[in-house]
Design a protein around this motif. Structure first.
Motif, PDB file in Angstrom:
ATOM      1  N   MET C  95      52.909  -3.008 -43.600  1.00  0.00           N
ATOM      2  CA  MET C  95      53.011  -4.058 -44.596  1.00  0.00           C
ATOM      3  C   MET C  95      53.963  -3.666 -45.731  1.00  0.00           C
ATOM      4  O   MET C  95      54.312  -4.501 -46.560  1.00  0.00           O
ATOM      5  N   LEU C  96      54.374  -2.399 -45.758  1.00  0.00           N
ATOM      6  CA  LEU C  96      55.309  -1.970 -46.798  1.00  0.00           C
ATOM      7  C   LEU C  96      56.699  -1.664 -46.246  1.00  0.00           C
ATOM      8  O   LEU C  96      57.615  -1.333 -46.998  1.00  0.00           O
ATOM      9  N   TYR C  97      56.865  -1.761 -44.916  1.00  0.00           N
ATOM     10  CA  TYR C  97      58.158  -1.383 -44.325  1.00  0.00           C
ATOM     11  C   TYR C  97      59.327  -2.095 -44.987  1.00  0.00           C
ATOM     12  O   TYR C  97      60.326  -1.494 -45.338  1.00  0.00           O
ATOM     13  N   ARG C  98      59.187  -3.422 -45.155  1.00  0.00           N
ATOM     14  CA  ARG C  98      60.334  -4.178 -45.652  1.00  0.00           C
ATOM     15  C   ARG C  98      60.627  -3.806 -47.104  1.00  0.00           C
ATOM     16  O   ARG C  98      61.769  -3.616 -47.492  1.00  0.00           O
ATOM     17  N   THR C  99      59.558  -3.681 -47.897  1.00  0.00           N
ATOM     18  CA  THR C  99      59.752  -3.333 -49.295  1.00  0.00           C
ATOM     19  C   THR C  99      60.376  -1.940 -49.442  1.00  0.00           C
ATOM     20  O   THR C  99      61.240  -1.714 -50.279  1.00  0.00           O
ATOM     21  N   MET C 100      59.925  -1.003 -48.614  1.00  0.00           N
ATOM     22  CA  MET C 100      60.399   0.370 -48.749  1.00  0.00           C
ATOM     23  C   MET C 100      61.663   0.635 -47.925  1.00  0.00           C
ATOM     24  O   MET C 100      62.125   1.763 -47.853  1.00  0.00           O
ATOM     25  N   GLY C 101      62.197  -0.390 -47.296  1.00  0.00           N
ATOM     26  CA  GLY C 101      63.426  -0.226 -46.526  1.00  0.00           C
ATOM     27  C   GLY C 101      63.239   0.613 -45.279  1.00  0.00           C
ATOM     28  O   GLY C 101      64.156   1.300 -44.835  1.00  0.00           O
ATOM     29  N   LEU C 102      62.042   0.578 -44.706  1.00  0.00           N
ATOM     30  CA  LEU C 102      61.779   1.403 -43.524  1.00  0.00           C
ATOM     31  C   LEU C 102      61.903   0.605 -42.231  1.00  0.00           C
ATOM     32  O   LEU C 102      61.872   1.164 -41.146  1.00  0.00           O
ATOM     33  N   GLY C 103      62.013  -0.693 -42.331  1.00  0.00           N
ATOM     34  CA  GLY C 103      62.112  -1.497 -41.122  1.00  0.00           C
ATOM     35  C   GLY C 103      62.160  -2.966 -41.479  1.00  0.00           C
ATOM     36  O   GLY C 103      61.970  -3.350 -42.641  1.00  0.00           O
ATOM     37  N   GLU C 104      62.425  -3.784 -40.490  1.00  0.00           N
ATOM     38  CA  GLU C 104      62.579  -5.217 -40.719  1.00  0.00           C
ATOM     39  C   GLU C 104      61.295  -5.981 -40.400  1.00  0.00           C
ATOM     40  O   GLU C 104      61.166  -7.144 -40.723  1.00  0.00           O
ATOM     41  N   ARG C 105      60.384  -5.321 -39.682  1.00  0.00           N
ATOM     42  CA  ARG C 105      59.227  -6.060 -39.187  1.00  0.00           C
ATOM     43  C   ARG C 105      57.958  -5.611 -39.893  1.00  0.00           C
ATOM     44  O   ARG C 105      57.874  -4.506 -40.407  1.00  0.00           O
ATOM     45  N   ASP C 106      56.961  -6.479 -39.906  1.00  0.00           N
ATOM     46  CA  ASP C 106      55.634  -6.063 -40.327  1.00  0.00           C
ATOM     47  C   ASP C 106      54.591  -6.852 -39.542  1.00  0.00           C
ATOM     48  O   ASP C 106      54.916  -7.501 -38.559  1.00  0.00           O
ATOM     49  N   TYR C 107      53.336  -6.814 -40.004  1.00  0.00           N
ATOM     50  CA  TYR C 107      52.263  -7.447 -39.236  1.00  0.00           C
ATOM     51  C   TYR C 107      52.359  -8.969 -39.215  1.00  0.00           C
ATOM     52  O   TYR C 107      51.597  -9.613 -38.506  1.00  0.00           O
TER      53      TYR C 107
END
Lengths: 191, 497, 334
Positions: C95-107
């Motif tokens: 749920m934090l991937y996009r905010t933290m720039g770790l990925g484009e996808r989340d749940y």
């Protein structure tokens, strides 16, 4: 004029283990210079990339150790390159025999084929194909012998990895999961 | 005397005895197959033994653990593919022995010394667990960093050819270890914007490729040379042999226990450090190191099995895992309603003595299974190369895939195999690459922790070292080994002579 | 010989297509665990899934797939066919991937089968620390600027969120953040004195608190925890925390969007029942997790609220790589 190295067995040139690598300390083997050049260039590239991680921002930056190690790589690679370039060539070896004999080329081609086919075709057919061709090519034994060895090995490996260790190899065209389910139902039905 | 009763639990219950035996037997083979790890086997067992009582579940896991650590040496000796990272050092002298037809002897010595090392590890666990874990806790980031530096100096003893090429290989290994998203800051390193590089390069894939595939490619030069006939006259080593190597085994066992007990270092580093220790103290080996020296087998094999007992020390006393396997066992204890932690020894002292008992049993089973079946196992090397080579290739591929279910890892494995092939041809040692990969995180993470804790101040960093006896000793060891190893020192001595 | 092999395989392939028309599950299910063996996600999933298997009457083969803070596993499941045979077993991180720039996808691309439980954060210190409460810690930091060492586990991890909360409530804290690669190693370092204070999940610290090898400073919850009734909440220390709490990491089982309803229903029912199993509840209780056992829209709402709180917190702390506003994540309460 080319200098002949001391008559040494192939074993010594290839090393007896990873602790004692091969090579000829006083001579340059075919392709060795090119490899040294490649390593120096690659090290330079990596040093550049390491600098990009965080620059010289802080001692504790994530780029600090990568920069130190790639710098060490570059320095040693350049020193090795310099040494290698000054060594006399071995007179008795050619690239074709010492580095790329037919068997190595063949294996390389087979491995590339394996890597390409693994995903679309699946683990079982690709592995069977690979083993069959490789054993047939290398041993020249009969098709029956090769076939039996291939089948036994592939099934053995599959049983250990897929069934016991539940490692999910790419299934490809073989509906592995369904087959396993059939057996599972069979056993459960029988029990 | 309830401790004694708990200790004897395993011996008195046939079911538990059987499970430990079964586990050990399975462990030897799991350990021997590259890519299948004890960690994997134990985590599968968690779901498998979910409904069992805690004693049987732990018995099976301990058997697998003990057998697996030992089993890694099998393929290292026979095929030059270490079944597990802790068997890397074993390949260095074990494989040359197999090539001389002495695989049987090598496995025999390995088994007895693993048993001995395992025993020392258990002894230390039983006798001094609280003291050792207290000592292990005292290691600060800077101490771990110094330990890593000490490890990196092993490059000297792992590169018998050109030291320059050895240093290059070691640095290359450290660089490989830092590829991917940095686990501390999530900064991408050496990823070149490729998503597949974000997860880093799997270490097991590098190991299988560098050791196994490069060897197989070299063997292709001599497909038609008949396989080496193995002498199987003497498998169980003579009492004289055992007695001769016992002092070395004892020393390296203690190295193994301590390194094993440190959270964050395990059997792989212990084995490599012991190999180095053996090389340093053995003045005149019968066979030179790297060509089949017995000392080169005794040291790492005593150490990695001693590290098993070591890994249980922080687990039992503090609830801190000593390695990946004990981490899963802690999970297993939780699932079975126990609360591993500092209170475990007080709440459930029976568990401690039961585990010690199970380890002792597993150790004996390891000796039995190790010494039987060698004749059959050794036959693997006698399979014609034309059949063996493709089989090893396939096994390497499956092994690399199995670690993380990733085809990318297979590509890496093959790539490093080819790279390792060239390195071998041109006299670059491969051992330091693996050493570098193993130590990369230990060095990098702890350096950053240490220097951050000192607010980026190098002066404070060094004064910190000299204010701690432990750090001072480690630093002295680093300096001494460095000076004794550098060509500079040899040059000075030669000038004087 | 080869033709025979292939013939046999094709025959099997055809045979099996006929079978797959059966009810779900007609074959084994892959459970991809986002974290490594022995971690808390792994333990939770491996102990709840056997119960779910019983209800399903099928097999779930669990695999650990680690790397890139769980993104490798998430992408694997997202790229697999959405047929209900590949299930993601994960934690809160995506749920934090996009905010933290770790990925484009989340749940948001997934259907939550079950959000099993959530953890409670707790602030712990070494046993000899010169402060025993939240207020004393704050006073100590003020008197000794740049001395107290906090353990952290990288941007987006629980410690970074808790310290972001603390900085947002108390203002800038002049402390040193020492990075670790997980709360396990960091808590070990706390016992060895390499760090002084560590925000951790209650379950990871509770045994040490019981043994006196760690000192609890504050529970990051709105109410006291029944397992540690003497420990004051952060809200008691500073009313400002009530904006953000309760907050905590969570575990959940997910399938990719587009999975057939039949599979979603079967899995949801199985995990809902499995989460009620007595030994599982007991395990979660001893590890200090709060059971949730929610699915469907309730789970979606929880996920959205969690993401909004956390993403904006990271943004305000200056840790976010991408502005949540640009990602379409609403501010809390909007």
């Amino acid at each position: 004029m080319s200098v002949q190295p001391d008559p040494e067995s192939d074993r010594a040139r290839e090393g007896s283990s990873d602790a004692t690598p091969g090579g000829l300390p006083e001579f340059r083997r075919p392709g060795e210079l090119a490899f040294a050049v490649f390593l120096a260039l690659a090290s330079a590239g990596l040093l550049f990339s390491a600098h990009d991680i965080a620059g010289f921002r802080a001692l504790s930056s994530p780029g600090a150790i990568p920069m130190a190690t790639t710098a060490a790589m570059l320095v040693t690679a350049l020193l090795v390159l310099w040494k290698t370039a000054r060594q006399p060539k071995t007179g008795d070896e050619t690239l074709r025999i010492a580095v790329f004999p037919a068997s190595v080329i063949a294996m390389a081609v087979l491995l590339i084929g394996y890597a390409l086919l693994l995903k679309p075709l699946g683990f079982l057919p690709t592995s069977a194909l690979f083993l069959f061709i490789a054993i047939k090519l290398l041993s020249g034994r009969s098709i029956v012998f090769t076939g039996v060895v291939t089948l036994a090995s592939v099934i053995g490996i599959w049983l250990i990895f897929r069934i016991v260790f539940t490692v999910l190899m790419p299934a490809g065209i073989v509906p592995e999961a369904e087959i396993i389910q059939i057996f599972r139902d069979l056993f459960n039905g029988g029990a | 005397m309830s401790a004694l009763m708990d200790f004897l639990t395993v011996f008195t219950q046939p079911q538990l005895l059987l499970l430990v035996g079964l586990g050990t037997f399975a462990g030897v083979y799991v350990g021997a197959i590259p890519g299948l790890s004890v960690t994997m086997a134990v985590s599968i067992l968690i779901s498998f033994t979910f409904a069992w009582d805690v004693y049987p579940a732990i018995s099976l896991m301990i058997g697998i653990y003990m057998g697996g650590v030992y089993g890694g040496s099998r393929t290292a000796i026979l095929l030059n593919i270490p079944g597990a990272p802790s068997a890397i050092a074993t390949a260095l002298d074990g494989y040359p022995m197999a090539q001389k037809g002495e695989a049987g002897t090598a496995i025999g010595v390995t088994t007895v010394m693993s048993f001995f090392g395992g025993f020392i590890g258990i002894l230390v666990l039983a006798a001094a667990a609280p003291a050792v874990s207290g000592f292990a806790l005292r290691f600060q980031p800077r101490d771990y960093m110094l330990l890593a530096v000490l490890g990196i100096l092993l490059v000297g003893s792992l590169s018998s050819g050109s030291l320059l090429k050895g240093i290059f290989a070691g640095a290359f290994g450290i660089a490989i270890g830092s590829v991917g998203m940095d686990p501390l800051t999530f900064t991408p390193r050496f990823t070149f914007d490729q998503p597949m590089l974000r997860g880093g390069i799997n270490f097991i894939a590098v190991m299988i490729g560098m050791f196994g595939v490069s060897e197989v490619l070299l063997q292709l030069h001599h497909v038609n040379t008949p396989a080496v006939r193995q002498k199987i006259s003497r498998i169980v080593p003579s009492f004289g042999t055992i007695k001769r190597y016992l002092p070395l085994s004892l020393q390296t066992s203690f190295i193994g226990v301590i390194i094993g007990a440190l959270p964050g270092t395990g059997g792989d580093i212990a084995a490599l450090m012991s190999y180095d220790h053996a090389k340093r103290i053995t003045k005149n080996p019968e066979t030179p190191f790297g060509e089949g020296a017995m000392e080169g087998l005794v040291a790492p094999e005593s150490a990695n099995n001693a590290a098993v007992g070591g890994a249980f020390i922080p687990m039992m006393t503090l609830g801190i895992p000593g390695d990946a396997v004990t981490a899963i066992m802690i999970g297993a204890l939780f699932i079975h309603g126990l609360n591993p932690g500092p209170m475990l020894m007080i709440d459930h002292p029976d568990m401690f003595w039961f585990i010690v008992g199970a380890l002792v049993t597993a150790n004996f089973f390891m000796l039995i299974f190790g010494l039987t079946g060698i004749r059959l196992f050794v036959k693997i090397v006698e399979i014609p190369r034309a059949v063996l080579i493709p089989l090893i290739m396939l096994l390497s591929i499956v092994g690399a895939y199995a670690v993380n279910n990733s085809i990318t890892d297979v590509y890496w494995m093959l790539g490093f195999g080819v790279f390792g092939y060239f390195m071998r041809l041109y006299g670059y040692p491969l051992g330091p690459v693996i050493l570098g990969v193993i130590l990369s995180r230990l060095l990098d993470d702890n350096w950053r922790r240490a220097i951050i804790s000192e607010r980026e101040d190098l002066g404070r960093f060094f004064s910190g070292i000299f204010h701690s006896p432990l750090s001072t000793v480690l630093l002295l060891a680093v300096v001494l080994i460095f000076v004794s190893q550098t060509p500079l020192w040899r040059l000075i001595r030669r000038r004087k002579a | 010989m080869r033709t025979i092999v292939f013939g046999a395989m094709t025959a099997l392939a055809f045979g099996a297509t006929a079978v797959s028309a059966q009810d779900y599950p007609s074959r084994e299910i892959q459970g991809i665990i986002q974290w490594g063996a022995g971690g808390s996600t792994d333990t939770v999933m491996r102990s709840v899934t056997p119960h779910a298997e019983e209800v399903l009457g099928g097999t779930v083969v669990m695999q650990n797939m680690t790397g890139a803070v769980g993104a490798i596993a998430l992408n694997y499941v997202a790229d697999a066919e959405a047929d209900g045979y590949t299930v993601l077993m994960g934690a809160e991180n995506p749920m934090l991937y996009r905010t933290m720039g770790l990925g484009e996808r989340d749940y948001s691309e997934f259907v939550p089968i079950n959000l099993l439980a959530r953890g409670t954060p707790i602030l712990v210190a070494g046993p000899d620390a010169p402060y025993s409460t939240y207020a004393e810690l704050m006073a100590y930091i003020a008197e000794h600027p740049g001395e107290v060492r906090f353990g952290s586990t990288g941007p987006g991890g629980l410690p970074s969120v808790i310290t972001a909360m603390m900085q947002s409530v108390e203002g800038e804290l002049d402390v040193i953040f020492v990075p670790y690669d997980g709360d396990g190693p960091a808590l070990t370092a706390l016992q060895g004195g390499a760090i002084d204070v560590m925000p951790a999940v209650l379950g990871a610290a509770i045994e040490n608190i019981r043994a006196g090898t760690m000192k609890p400073l504050a529970i990051f919850d709105t109410e006291r925890n029944e397992r540690l009734p003497d420990v004051a909440t952060a809200v008691e220390g500073n009313e400002g925390y009530s904006t953000y709490l309760p907050w905590g990491p969570f575990f959940g089982v997910f399938v990719h969007e587009g999975t057939p309803d039949e599979a979603v229903t079967a899995l949801t029912a199985a995990y809902a029942q499995a989460a009620e199993a007595e030994d599982f509840r007991a395990l979660m209780d001893t590890r200090g997790f709060t059971m949730m056992n929610i699915s469907g829209d309730e789970a979606r709402e929880f996920l959205a609220a969690w993401q909004s709180t956390t993403a904006w917190l990271m943004q305000e702390a200056g840790l976010a790589v991408n502005n949540p506003a640009d990602l379409g994540i609403p501010r809390p309460g909007e």
